[in-house]
Structures are given as structure tokens and as C-alpha cells.
Design a protein around this motif. Structure first.
Motif, PDB file in Angstrom:
ATOM      1  N   THR A 123       0.833  -1.193   0.000  1.00  0.00           N
ATOM      2  CA  THR A 123       0.000   0.000   0.000  1.00  0.00           C
ATOM      3  C   THR A 123       0.868   1.242   0.000  1.00  0.00           C
ATOM      4  N   ALA A 128       0.546   5.828  -0.941  1.00  0.00           N
ATOM      5  CA  ALA A 128      -0.274   6.963  -1.370  1.00  0.00           C
ATOM      6  C   ALA A 128      -0.140   7.198  -2.865  1.00  0.00           C
ATOM      7  N   THR A 188      -5.342   0.209  -1.096  1.00  0.00           N
ATOM      8  CA  THR A 188      -5.429   1.089   0.074  1.00  0.00           C
ATOM      9  C   THR A 188      -6.734   0.843   0.824  1.00  0.00           C
ATOM     10  N   TYR A 202       3.940  -1.065   4.022  1.00  0.00           N
ATOM     11  CA  TYR A 202       3.573   0.343   3.817  1.00  0.00           C
ATOM     12  C   TYR A 202       4.765   1.052   3.172  1.00  0.00           C
ATOM     13  N   TYR A 252       0.266   5.671   7.582  1.00  0.00           N
ATOM     14  CA  TYR A 252      -0.576   4.558   7.149  1.00  0.00           C
ATOM     15  C   TYR A 252      -2.008   4.769   7.620  1.00  0.00           C
ATOM     16  N   LEU A 289      -3.689   7.360   5.484  1.00  0.00           N
ATOM     17  CA  LEU A 289      -3.975   6.848   4.136  1.00  0.00           C
ATOM     18  C   LEU A 289      -5.206   5.956   4.139  1.00  0.00           C
ATOM     19  N   VAL A 290      -5.261   5.024   5.087  1.00  0.00           N
ATOM     20  CA  VAL A 290      -6.378   4.081   5.147  1.00  0.00           C
ATOM     21  C   VAL A 290      -7.664   4.783   5.568  1.00  0.00           C
ATOM     22  N   ASP A 301      -9.183   6.553   2.653  1.00  0.00           N
ATOM     23  CA  ASP A 301      -9.859   5.618   1.759  1.00  0.00           C
ATOM     24  C   ASP A 301     -11.200   5.195   2.334  1.00  0.00           C
TER      25      ASP A 301
END
Length: 599
Positions: free
Chosen positions: A362, A364, A551, A564, A586, A589-590, A593
Motif C-alpha cells: 500500500t 499513497a 489502500t 507500507y 498509514y 492513508l487508510v 480511503d
């Protein structure tokens, strides 16, 4: 003309000019015949004024009706013969152009097949489409120069020789006229090549944009889809502006091609009229000079047209040779693949894929994870190792047999849904549809005794049903009017983006490779379907190595291990829950999403 199954030969790809010359050399007899027909046809046009001058001087002025009849009959015979020659020249040159067209198509198609899956990484789809739609036609059209073009040069020399018998002064003017015209038009031809080259490049880019808009997959995948329409509008405006520039140069060339010969030959006629008024040439010779001048309009204008066609043909040939010079990855290797499932390691990013696990990558920036996937699948040069040996030291056939990259944009051919997935009893792996050659788990190998036909059919259907179940694609089959036998359009345009994604995933799962690499396998699915696919994928691939890029927290939560990445490098490794607690980047980012999925 080239046969559909005939070997097109090995093209000369050193330059655009050499490629055009190669096309001529591949059909020497036909090109020679076209040159002969074109030469004789244009020379006979020049003979018409000569016969007319003889009819005037020996028939009309002398009052000799017999001589007049003879020369008039000769005029008729030459005209009739020339009409036949024109037909033969046109037929021959049509075959020359068609041979060049189909031969170029064959070498381009052969090259795209030879490049295989590496084509998308070496040339854009828009570039290939532009070559097939426009450049091939320009190349074939430019070969007109070998027929009428050669005839124009010879006819020009013959007319100059005939004028030499009338007046050395007029002959000198004619011989010097075309070089002067070439000096005027020549720079425009060079400028046209530059403008045309830039235009074709922009056209290829715009074609790729159109493909993206039509397919819609990148929009659904989030790879820049929000700005795609703006980029298309901007690129189309640039292409339009470049088209105006090409049109400006072209219009000047065509205007000069029509105007300069007329001005030049008007000067020749004026000089001949002065000589006749001074008594230095006869009336018949004046008529012949006027006829020569009228005839010269054709070869001179055609020479300028040939320059225009050749300029565009060379630009097109350069683009074709650039594609033909691309080389696929080397297929050779000196080390056998590891006998047992082994670790894949990418030193450039630090990603380590351990056997038998579901691993997620995963980042960005999706491009970073896609680059890693390409290296792990050996689609780009890298220092990746498989076990204790470099991946590029292993024969490519062994790599493809055990490692499958399930490309998110892999082609779906028109035909039955069953065939698109690969669920036929004759070809249970759907040969040619995957970027791997691994047979489905439990499928009969080539060295094992063949099962009974009904048993093979039952096994193939069972594997297909299981693959569809894992990809949560049973509802697609049930919704179609004829189930697995329902027809699909090219690229499955009659299905939605999410349905196409699940069909591609089912096709990959059917092969059951030792190592499955799948970028964003659930990006076009709703949350409920994505959760179902994630659960079933983990269960179905138990004990097998699976790598996903995503992601999505729904898929990340099912992974045994998550890498990551930041700027293409592994920053942290752990389970989804461990990274949520320890890595703020992380978590951000998650969470982003998750918020987008909720909206």
C-alpha cells in the motif's frame, strides 16, 4: 500482392527512408512495371505535341491531306495506347500500395505479438492505434513515387530533349526551371516533416486519452481519472493548433505545386512566341512548344506532389521503425527456478514476499506499487531475487509458468463469457488470455494419463464455478440471458467496470498460479462485494502466495502481512491493525480511503 499467410520479411528499421526502400525491394517486379508504365505513359503525352507539329507543318501548311491523315491517325493510336497504359499503371500502382500497406500491417502486428505484455510498457496504446490507422496509409501512399514519380522525371528529360531540337535556349530554361522550383519548395518539405512529426505524436497521445475515457477503468481505479476530461480537452486543443500549423505548410506546398509550374511554363511559352515572331522557329514548332509546355505541367506538378507525399511517408515510416526497434525482455536464463516455493525479494523497494502468504502493498502513490509488481513479475529490468537466485537469470518460460501478474487492464476478447474466463474443456487454461502459463490446480498435466471426456468436462466446470465464486461473480453469470454462453463485446464493454474487474479476477484465479500478483483487484467494487471477495480470496489462496496492491482497509485487514511504502520504499511492515497503531501515515492513508468509500 502479399498473401495473408506469407512471411512479410525482415524490415530495414535503420531509418524511415530505408524502410520505404525495403518496401520497394520486397516487390521489385511490380515496382519496375509501375515505373515502366508511368514512364511510357508520360513520354507518350510528350509525343502528342510532336505529332501535332508534324501534322501542322507537313499536312496543313503543305496542303497534303495524306500526310495530315497519317499524322492524325498516329495521334489517335498514341492516345488509345496511352489510355490503356494509364489503366495498367493505375492497377499496378494500386497493387504496389496495397502490398506496402498489408506488409506494414503484418510486420507491425507481428511486432506487437512478439512484444506481448511488454508492449504496454514500451509504447502507448494511442501510439499503436495511430500507426495502424494513419501511418500505414501514409507509407503506402508515398510509394506512388516509384511509378508516376519515375515517369515524371523521365518525361521531363524527354521534353527537354525535344525542346533542344527546337531551341537550345528553351531547353536550357526548362532544364533549369525545376531545380529552381525545388529550391523554393525544398525547405517547406523539411518544415512539413517537423510539423507532421509533432502532430502525429500529439495524435497518439489524444488517442490514448480517448481510450481512457471510453474504457473508464482508470477513472474507476482512481489513477488520475478526475482530471482526465480536462487533460483530453487540453490535448485536443493542442492537437487542433498543431493541425493548423501542418495545414499552413501543406497549403503552401500545394499552392506552389499548382502555381509555380504554371508561372514557369508561361515563361517558356512567352519565350517560344517571341522566337516564332522573330522567325527563328516555325508555326508548327510553336504549336509543339505550346504542347510540350502543357504536357510539362503534369510531371512538374507531380514531382512537387511526390515531394509532399514522401515527406509525410518518411515521418510515418520513422514512427513504424521506432516501434519495430523495440525489443521484448530476454527469454534466456541459465538457472532453473527454485524447486520449492521461495521468497521473492525486491532490493530496490525492500519488499519481501514470503511463500504461502497473502501480502498487501500500500502506498499513497499507486504508481510506486505498480512498479514493484512489474519488477516482481519480471516485466521490467530489476535486481529481484527468487530464493537464492536472480529472477532475470531464470528462463522466462519458467517464470511465466509459476508467477502470474493479473493486470487490471488485461484484455477481454469478444466471444462467449465462458471463453473469456477460460472455462472451455478443450483449453481449460484459456491459453493466451493470461500473463502466465500455470494450469489450474488439479488440472491434468501433459504427462499424466488423460481423463475421460465427461470427467474432464466436469472438472473444468468445477474449477470454473470455484473461480467465479471466489471472485463473487456468480451474479454476473445469473444476470446474463445465456449464462456462461452469453456473448461479450470486445473488452466486455457490455458489462460494468466492477463486473469486468471480477471477470478478470476469476480468470486469474482459474489458473491457480503458485504466485499471484494482482494490482487493485477490488478498486471498482462496492464495500459489500469487496468484503466478500477479500474473504473468499484469502480462503481460496490458502497456502499459495498472493500479492495485492490496495489502500482498502477491507482487503488490508485480510492480509497476513502489509508493506507500507513511502516514495517507493518500505517504511513499515506488519499486520493491518499493527500499522494502524504504529504508523500515522498509514492510518491517514487508510482512513482517507474509508471516508471516500463511505461517501
Amino acid at each position: 500482392m502479399i498473401d495473408a499467410y506469407e512471411d512479410p520479411g525482415t524490415p530495414d528499421c535503420r531509418s524511415g527512408w530505408r524502410y520505404l526502400w525495403w518496401l520497394v525491394r520486397r516487390q521489385p517486379g511490380r515496382c519496375a512495371a509501375g515505373a515502366v508504365y508511368g514512364t511510357v505513359c508520360m513520354v507518350l503525352l510528350a509525343a502528342t505535341p510532336y505529332l501535332m507539329s508534324r501534322a501542322v507543318d507537313e499536312g496543313l501548311e503543305q496542303g497534303d491531306m495524306g500526310a495530315l491523315a497519317v499524322w492524325s491517325g498516329a495521334l489517335f493510336a498514341v492516345g488509345a495506347f496511352n489510355a490503356w497504359l494509364s489503366i495498367m499503371r493505375h492497377r499496378t500502382m494500386t497493387r504496389v500500395r496495397m502490398d506496402a500497406h498489408f506488409r506494414t500491417v503484418k510486420v507491425v502486428v507481428g511486432q506487437t505479438v512478439r512484444l506481448g505484455a511488454s508492449l504496454a510498457r514500451k509504447a502507448g496504446a494511442g501510439e499503436v492505434v495511430t500507426i495502424g490507422v494513419g501511418d500505414v496509409q501514409m507509407i503506402s501512399q508515398s510509394l506512388t513515387v516509384v511509378g508516376p514519380g519515375v515517369g515524371a522525371v523521365v518525361a521531363y528529360a524527354v521534353v527537354a530533349g525535344l525542346l533542344l531540337s527546337v531551341s537550345p535556349l528553351l531547353a536550357a530554361v526548362v532544364l533549369l526551371g525545376v531545380p529552381v522550383i525545388a529550391l523554393v519548395v525544398g525547405p517547406l518539405a523539411g518544415r512539413l516533416q517537423g510539423r507532421e512529426t509533432e502532430y502525429r505524436e500529439r495524435q497518439g497521445l489524444l488517442t490514448a486519452r480517448i481510450g481512457d475515457l471510453a474504457g473508464g477503468l482508470r477513472v474507476l481505479s482512481g489513477l488520475g481519472g478526475k482530471t482526465l476530461s480536462d487533460a483530453f480537452r487540453r490535448d485536443s486543443q493542442r492537437l487542433c493548433e498543431q493541425g493548423y500549423r501542418v495545414g499552413a505548410v501543406t497549403s503552401w506546398m500545394q499552392a506552389l505545386g499548382a502555381g509555380l509550374p504554371a508561372l514557369f511554363l508561361a515563361g517558356v511559352t512567352w519565350g517560344a512566341a517571341r522566337l516564332a515572331a522573330q522567325g527563328e522557329i516555325t508555326v508548327g514548332e510553336l504549336v509543339s512548344v505550346y504542347g510540350y509546355v502543357a504536357v510539362l505541367v503534369w510531371p512538374v506538378a507531380f514531382l512537387i506532389e511526390c515531394g509532399y507525399q514522401l515527406s509525410r511517408g518518411v515521418v510515418a515510416a520513422r514512427r513504424v521503425t521506432a516501434l519495430l526497434r523495440l525489443q521484448p525482455p530476454p527469454h534466456t536464463g541459465t538457472s532453473d527456478a527454485p524447486a520449492e516455493p521461495s521468497t521473492l525479494y525486491d532490493p530496490e523497494s525492500g519488499v519481501r514476499i514470503r511463500p504461502g502468504r497473502l501480502t498487501a502493498l500500500t502506498s499513497a502513490h499507486p504508481k510506486d506499487t505498480l512498479n514493484i509488481i512489474d519488477r516482481l513479475a519480471r516485466y521490467t529490468p530489476s535486481d529481484v531475487t527468487w530464493g537464492d537466485r536472480r529472477l532475470d537469470d531464470i528462463p522466462l518460460a519458467q517464470v511465466r509458468e509459476r508467477i502470474l501478474l493479473a493486470d487490471a487492464e488485461a484484455h477481454l476478447f469478444a466471444g462467449k463469457l465462458r471463453d473469456a474466463i477460460g472455462g472451455t474443456t478443450t483449453h481449460p487454461r484459456g491459453a493466451g488470455l493470461y500473463r502466465s502459463a500455470a494450469p489450474p490446480r488439479g488440472a491434468t498435466s501433459h504427462n499424466a494419463p488423460a481423463a475421460a471426456p465427461h470427467q474432464a468436462t466436469a472438472d473444468a466446470d468445477a474449477h470454473l464455478t470455484q473461480a467465479l465464486h471466489t471472485a463473487a461473480a456468480e451474479d454476473i453469470v445469473q444476470a446474463l440471458p445465456h449464462g456462461l454462453d452469453s456473448p461479450l463485446d470486445a473488452q466486455a464493454r457490455n458489462l460494468s467496470g466492477g463486473q469486468r474487474q471480477r471477470i478478470r479476477l476469476a480468470r486469474a484465479l482459474l489458473t491457480d498460479p503458485e504466485i499471484l500478483l494482482t494490482p487493485d483487484p477490488t478498486s471498482a467494487l462496492d464495500a459489500h462485494t469487496e468484503s466478500t471477495v477479500a474473504d473468499r480470496l484469502r480462503t481460496a489462496r490458502t497456502g499459495r502466495t498472493t500479492v495485492v496492491t490496495t489502500t482498502s482497509p477491507l482487503l488490508l485487514a485480510r492480509a497476513d502481512l502489509v508493506h507500507y511504502l513511502v516514495d517507493g520504499k518500505v517504511t513499515a511492515t506488519g499486520t493491518h491493525h499493527e500499522l494502524l497503531e504504529s504508523e500515522p501515515g498509514y492510518r491517514a492513508l487508510v482512513s482517507r480511503d474509508t471516508e471516500e468509500a463511505a461517501r
